[in-house]
Enzyme design. Structure first.
Site, PDB file in Angstrom:
ATOM      1  N   HIS A  49       0.835  -1.207   0.000  1.00 20.56           N
ATOM      2  CA  HIS A  49       0.000   0.000   0.000  1.00 20.56           C
ATOM      3  C   HIS A  49       0.872   1.259   0.000  1.00 20.56           C
ATOM      4  CE1 HIS A  49      -3.534   2.440   1.400  1.00 20.56           C
ATOM      5  NE2 HIS A  49      -2.558   3.152   1.960  1.00 20.56           N
ATOM      6  N   GLU A  50       1.895   1.284   0.850  1.00 14.31           N
ATOM      7  CA  GLU A  50       2.748   2.478   0.947  1.00 14.31           C
ATOM      8  C   GLU A  50       3.574   2.666  -0.325  1.00 14.31           C
ATOM      9  OE1 GLU A  50       2.178   4.618   3.089  1.00 14.31           O
ATOM     10  OE2 GLU A  50       0.969   3.408   4.436  1.00 14.31           O
ATOM     11  N   HIS A  86       1.540   4.235  -3.012  1.00 13.27           N
ATOM     12  CA  HIS A  86       1.412   5.706  -2.938  1.00 13.27           C
ATOM     13  C   HIS A  86       2.574   6.370  -3.679  1.00 13.27           C
ATOM     14  CE1 HIS A  86      -2.040   6.382  -0.373  1.00 13.27           C
ATOM     15  NE2 HIS A  86      -1.536   5.778   0.696  1.00 13.27           N
ATOM     16  N   GLU A 124      -6.427   6.457  -1.289  1.00 11.89           N
ATOM     17  CA  GLU A 124      -6.327   5.295  -0.400  1.00 11.89           C
ATOM     18  C   GLU A 124      -6.825   4.025  -1.087  1.00 11.89           C
ATOM     19  OE1 GLU A 124      -4.564   5.214   2.089  1.00 11.89           O
ATOM     20  OE2 GLU A 124      -4.303   7.365   2.262  1.00 11.89           O
TER      21      GLU A 124
END
Ligand SMILES: [Zn+2]
Length: 252
Positions: A129-130, A133, A191
């Site tokens: 997820h990070e 980004h 997100e």
């Protein structure tokens, strides 16, 4: 975003090809407004990382740090886009339940969130997820959106005056947005996109994406207790968990 479209066109007319850019996000292929260069994004990310490292305590748990670094390396290895960045993975000693990434490839995990992770697959879920980004350049997109908002107001009020004046305004708006820094809160859209990309990344790297569902369920159960920060920027509600389950089904 539909309201912004005419402003994008005006920008394109005045600034020409030099500053106005769009790009496609990886995996989702969403078209993004991108007014910031990768070099500028990297510079801001590095500056912020230096500041964080100066004011935070890095974990002395070498085994834990090695696990996090290993998961990070396995995930960036499956992404072509990741090769354009210089990656560093850090573990910060703090009970806060959070993790975050800075533009340009600096990823931070707090020991607080790592304590909640049962296995490397769950580390990979947040890591994916990070990293997503960063790859989708969400920080730079956020700054670009702010710049456009600032510009849009000025443009409308001066009713299409000379390009030179416009350029000055552009510079001022750009400076202001840059000073805001790159750690702006992400939108819900960012997100969900990071979740969607992250699940693909962890799966390609050989981790079990079903552990992502387990982890977000656990995070949801934490809600309101000791995890306000992570939950406010990374809401773990039912909808999110359902979306992740849908994304996992598409992998197979
Ligand atoms: Zn996020």
């Amino acid at each position: 975003m539909t309201r912004s479209l005419p402003i994008v066109l005006l920008l394109a007319m005045f600034v020409g090809g030099c500053s106005v850019l769009t790009q496609k996000a990886p995996v989702t292929e969403r078209t993004q407004l991108m007014l910031m260069s990768k070099a500028e994004e990297n510079r801001l990310g590095l500056e912020a990382a230096d500041e964080i490292l100066k004011t935070s305590k890095q974990s002395t748990d070498a085994a834990l740090t090695a696990r996090v670094v290993n998961v990070g390396k396995r995930i960036i290895a499956v992404s072509q886009e990741a090769k354009e960045y210089t990656w560093n993975f850090y573990v910060l000693e703090d009970a806060v339940i959070n993790a975050f990434a800075l533009p340009g490839g600096k990823v931070f995990f707090y020991t607080g969130i790592l304590k909640l992770m049962d296995n490397d697959d769950q580390i990979a879920c947040v890591m994916g997820h990070e990293i997503a980004h960063v790859l989708a350049r969400h920080g730079a997109e956020r700054v670009s959106q702010q710049q456009l908002t600032a510009l849009g107001g000025e443009l409308l009020s001066t009713a299409l005056k000379i390009p030179a004046k416009y350029q000055q305004t552009y510079q001022a708006a750009y400076g202001a947005a840059s000073n805001l820094g790159v750690i702006l809160p992400y939108s819900r859209k960012h997100e969900s996109e990071a979740d969607a990309i992250g699940v693909v990344l962890m799966y390609k790297a050989g981790y079990n994406p079903n552990e992502a569902v387990k982890f977000w369920q656990k995070m949801a159960a934490q809600g309101g207790k000791s995890a306000p920060e992570f939950l406010s920027t990374h809401p773990s509600d039912e909808r999110r968990i359902e979306d992740i389950q849908k994304n996992i089904k598409r992998l197979k």
